[in-house]
Design a protein around this motif. Structure first.
Motif, PDB file in Angstrom:
ATOM      1  N   TRP A 287      54.848   5.667  -3.049  1.00  0.00           N
ATOM      2  CA  TRP A 287      55.008   5.773  -1.603  1.00  0.00           C
ATOM      3  C   TRP A 287      55.941   4.709  -1.025  1.00  0.00           C
ATOM      4  O   TRP A 287      56.045   3.607  -1.561  1.00  0.00           O
ATOM      5  CB  TRP A 287      53.647   5.648  -0.906  1.00  0.00           C
ATOM      6  CG  TRP A 287      52.681   6.707  -1.312  1.00  0.00           C
ATOM      7  CD1 TRP A 287      51.780   6.644  -2.354  1.00  0.00           C
ATOM      8  CD2 TRP A 287      52.519   8.004  -0.732  1.00  0.00           C
ATOM      9  NE1 TRP A 287      51.074   7.820  -2.431  1.00  0.00           N
ATOM     10  CE2 TRP A 287      51.502   8.675  -1.453  1.00  0.00           C
ATOM     11  CE3 TRP A 287      53.133   8.655   0.352  1.00  0.00           C
ATOM     12  CZ2 TRP A 287      51.085   9.963  -1.131  1.00  0.00           C
ATOM     13  CZ3 TRP A 287      52.719   9.936   0.672  1.00  0.00           C
ATOM     14  CH2 TRP A 287      51.713  10.580  -0.067  1.00  0.00           C
ATOM     15  N   THR A 288      56.597   5.069   0.083  1.00  0.00           N
ATOM     16  CA  THR A 288      57.280   4.094   0.926  1.00  0.00           C
ATOM     17  C   THR A 288      56.584   4.110   2.282  1.00  0.00           C
ATOM     18  O   THR A 288      56.043   5.135   2.711  1.00  0.00           O
ATOM     19  CB  THR A 288      58.764   4.425   1.121  1.00  0.00           C
ATOM     20  OG1 THR A 288      58.881   5.706   1.761  1.00  0.00           O
ATOM     21  CG2 THR A 288      59.496   4.454  -0.189  1.00  0.00           C
ATOM     22  N   TYR A 289      56.616   2.971   2.958  1.00  0.00           N
ATOM     23  CA  TYR A 289      55.930   2.829   4.247  1.00  0.00           C
ATOM     24  C   TYR A 289      56.917   2.269   5.265  1.00  0.00           C
ATOM     25  O   TYR A 289      57.659   1.325   4.971  1.00  0.00           O
ATOM     26  CB  TYR A 289      54.726   1.888   4.111  1.00  0.00           C
ATOM     27  CG  TYR A 289      53.746   2.305   3.021  1.00  0.00           C
ATOM     28  CD1 TYR A 289      52.691   3.157   3.300  1.00  0.00           C
ATOM     29  CD2 TYR A 289      53.902   1.846   1.708  1.00  0.00           C
ATOM     30  CE1 TYR A 289      51.804   3.549   2.302  1.00  0.00           C
ATOM     31  CE2 TYR A 289      53.023   2.229   0.707  1.00  0.00           C
ATOM     32  CZ  TYR A 289      51.976   3.083   1.008  1.00  0.00           C
ATOM     33  OH  TYR A 289      51.102   3.465   0.030  1.00  0.00           O
ATOM     34  N   THR A 290      56.903   2.843   6.466  1.00  0.00           N
ATOM     35  CA  THR A 290      57.839   2.433   7.500  1.00  0.00           C
ATOM     36  C   THR A 290      57.120   2.254   8.826  1.00  0.00           C
ATOM     37  O   THR A 290      56.287   3.087   9.208  1.00  0.00           O
ATOM     38  CB  THR A 290      58.951   3.492   7.669  1.00  0.00           C
ATOM     39  OG1 THR A 290      59.573   3.731   6.408  1.00  0.00           O
ATOM     40  CG2 THR A 290      60.003   3.019   8.667  1.00  0.00           C
ATOM     41  N   HIS A 291      57.447   1.176   9.523  1.00  0.00           N
ATOM     42  CA  HIS A 291      56.928   0.909  10.860  1.00  0.00           C
ATOM     43  C   HIS A 291      58.107   0.908  11.825  1.00  0.00           C
ATOM     44  O   HIS A 291      59.087   0.204  11.604  1.00  0.00           O
ATOM     45  CB  HIS A 291      56.222  -0.448  10.894  1.00  0.00           C
ATOM     46  CG  HIS A 291      55.678  -0.812  12.239  1.00  0.00           C
ATOM     47  ND1 HIS A 291      55.837  -2.061  12.789  1.00  0.00           N
ATOM     48  CD2 HIS A 291      54.990  -0.086  13.150  1.00  0.00           C
ATOM     49  CE1 HIS A 291      55.248  -2.092  13.982  1.00  0.00           C
ATOM     50  NE2 HIS A 291      54.740  -0.912  14.229  1.00  0.00           N
ATOM     51  N   ILE A 309      57.665  -1.591   5.281  1.00  0.00           N
ATOM     52  CA  ILE A 309      56.517  -2.477   5.171  1.00  0.00           C
ATOM     53  C   ILE A 309      55.789  -2.198   3.865  1.00  0.00           C
ATOM     54  O   ILE A 309      56.022  -1.187   3.201  1.00  0.00           O
ATOM     55  CB  ILE A 309      55.546  -2.320   6.369  1.00  0.00           C
ATOM     56  CG1 ILE A 309      55.064  -0.877   6.481  1.00  0.00           C
ATOM     57  CG2 ILE A 309      56.218  -2.769   7.665  1.00  0.00           C
ATOM     58  CD1 ILE A 309      54.023  -0.656   7.572  1.00  0.00           C
ATOM     59  N   SER A 310      54.875  -3.099   3.510  1.00  0.00           N
ATOM     60  CA  SER A 310      54.091  -2.943   2.285  1.00  0.00           C
ATOM     61  C   SER A 310      52.891  -2.037   2.547  1.00  0.00           C
ATOM     62  O   SER A 310      52.533  -1.753   3.700  1.00  0.00           O
ATOM     63  CB  SER A 310      53.602  -4.307   1.797  1.00  0.00           C
ATOM     64  OG  SER A 310      52.654  -4.847   2.712  1.00  0.00           O
ATOM     65  N   SER A 311      52.241  -1.610   1.473  1.00  0.00           N
ATOM     66  CA  SER A 311      51.043  -0.780   1.622  1.00  0.00           C
ATOM     67  C   SER A 311      49.935  -1.535   2.335  1.00  0.00           C
ATOM     68  O   SER A 311      49.165  -0.956   3.117  1.00  0.00           O
ATOM     69  CB  SER A 311      50.567  -0.305   0.249  1.00  0.00           C
ATOM     70  OG  SER A 311      50.263  -1.413  -0.597  1.00  0.00           O
ATOM     71  N   LYS A 312      49.848  -2.849   2.102  1.00  0.00           N
ATOM     72  CA  LYS A 312      48.827  -3.667   2.770  1.00  0.00           C
ATOM     73  C   LYS A 312      49.093  -3.740   4.264  1.00  0.00           C
ATOM     74  O   LYS A 312      48.169  -3.616   5.081  1.00  0.00           O
ATOM     75  CB  LYS A 312      48.813  -5.076   2.164  1.00  0.00           C
ATOM     76  CG  LYS A 312      47.732  -5.983   2.743  1.00  0.00           C
ATOM     77  CD  LYS A 312      46.331  -5.445   2.465  1.00  0.00           C
ATOM     78  CE  LYS A 312      45.261  -6.403   2.962  1.00  0.00           C
ATOM     79  NZ  LYS A 312      43.897  -5.854   2.753  1.00  0.00           N
TER      80      LYS A 312
END
Length: 418
Positions: A287-291, A309-312
């Motif tokens: 996964w990739t995460y974006t804010h 952003i990170s998964s955390k």
């Protein structure tokens, strides 16, 4: 060509919005990879891009193409068998990773705006080997597409080879390591572009304009993603267009595509004129995460800050989900068709009733009139300017959709998909 930048000052309010546990995005790097088929303008593009950002006061570093280290030293693909080509491509990628990491480390030590241009990116090598060999290489090195393609680069720009649409300008004269005829150049261009299909921010710069305008479009695309205000020096007239798909036709051959699962959430913000959202996007449990935060318009221009952003960090921000919005789940299919990059979102359960069976097709184009759309899709109509089909509006729970004030915050903002 990969580009990264680091900002030396912070003017955003990210810490006020999301707390001190997450770093301010103004001190993060953005990485952009510019790729091309044979004779696509990559070398000239690098020089123009360097000059443009140097004139803005940025420090520009340029790293050489990793493959050229070996090809200019006497290595010839024509002399190698399949296994030797496999090992060469593996070592080219490892060399590239080392060079990129060194430049990134050096850039982090400089307290100023930095532009790092690296000739080609990791996935370019996939164009020169079979897919099963790439799968083997990933397994042996514990690599995966999400990390090597999506997380490593924030934007992909593919400059289409002159062999597609500008044939009169195609030449390999003066290039010591190039020997492709027109047909081979077209094939390599397609393979190179396809190796990046699936990246969330993929811009294709085709030959629909003259070469000078092509370069300007490329620089404008970089500035747009980096959030650099180029004033009237660039004319970036490309915009997102959105189409309602009523049917995916059976029995029609699909192009090469990448499929992802995407999850969107909207977050609580201090003002209804401000928008914050989270995105989780992945394949095969990677996964990739974006804010993303979009601020209110200033002088008729909105300011959007988009940060990996990170998964955390994603888990922390989930606590700030806006109860007025449903979580949106989509299957996203990304593909190239006639040198145009498309992404198609198929909304899936659990979803609001208005999203049942909904399919939206999107592309960026500078064309004002009708554009050529995939012939394997039945297009109902264009919905670019219909606020109903913005993800912000689609995700609103029914009790909030009747609130005129809240809906006004939708119409005051541009399209919010990513």
């Amino acid at each position: 060509m990969e580009i990264s930048y680091t900002l030396s000052t912070c003017t955003c309010t990210m810490r006020d919005l999301i707390g001190s546990k997450i770093k301010c995005i103004c001190h993060e790097s953005s990485v952009i990879e510019i790729t091309t088929g044979p004779c696509g303008g990559k070398t000239t593009g690098q020089a123009r891009l360097s000059s443009f950002f140097e004139n803005l006061g940025w420090k520009v570093f340029r790293s050489p193409e990793a493959a050229m280290i070996y090809l200019s030293g006497g290595v010839k693909f024509s002399d190698l068998d399949k296994e030797q080509i496999y090992k060469l491509q593996e070592n080219i990628i490892k060399t590239m990773l080392g060079i990129e990491n060194t430049y990134h480390d050096m850039a982090k030590t400089l307290n100023r705006n930095i532009l790092l241009i690296c000739d080609r990116g990791v996935m370019d090598g996939v164009a020169y080997i079979e897919r099963e060999d790439w799968d083997r290489m990933k397994a042996e090195n514990k690599w995966n597409d999400i990390e090597m393609r999506d997380n490593r680069y924030n934007q992909i720009i593919h400059m289409v080879s002159a062999s597609k649409g500008a044939e009169a300008f195609y030449t390999i004269t003066g290039h010591k390591t190039r020997g492709e005829d027109m047909e081979m150049a077209r094939e390599l261009d397609t393979k190179t572009a396809n190796s990046w299909v699936g990246h969330p921010y993929f811009d294709v710069i085709d030959n629909s304009t003259g070469f000078e305008t092509k370069l300007t479009r490329m620089i404008a695309a970089v500035c747009d993603r980096l959030g650099v205000d180029a004033g009237d020096r660039l004319q970036a007239n490309s915009k997102k267009r959105k189409f309602l798909v009523s049917q995916i036709l059976n029995g029609v051959r699909f192009p090469f595509l990448q499929e992802f699962q995407v999850v969107h959430d909207y977050l609580v913000t201090p003002s209804r004129k401000m928008q914050a959202r989270l995105r989780r996007r992945g394949q095969n449990d990677h996964w990739t995460y974006t804010h993303t935060i979009r601020r209110p318009e200033i002088n008729k221009q909105s300011v959007e800050l988009r940060q990996p952003i990170s998964s955390k960090e994603y888990e922390i921000l989930q606590a700030q989900r806006d109860g007025r919005h449903d979580t949106i789940y989509k299957t996203r299919q990304c593909f190239l068709w006639q040198n145009q990059y498309f992404q198609m979102d198929i909304y899936r359960d659990p979803c609001p009733s208005r999203c049942k069976g909904l399919i939206l097709l999107e592309t960026y184009t500078a064309k004002d009139k009708e554009i050529s759309l995939p012939d394997f899709l039945k297009i109902e109509r264009e919905v670019t300017d219909e606020n109903f089909y913005s993800m912000f509006s689609l995700s609103l729970k029914d009790e909030w959709r009747i609130s005129r004030n809240h809906l006004n915050s939708v119409t005051s903002l541009p399209s919010d998909e990513d």
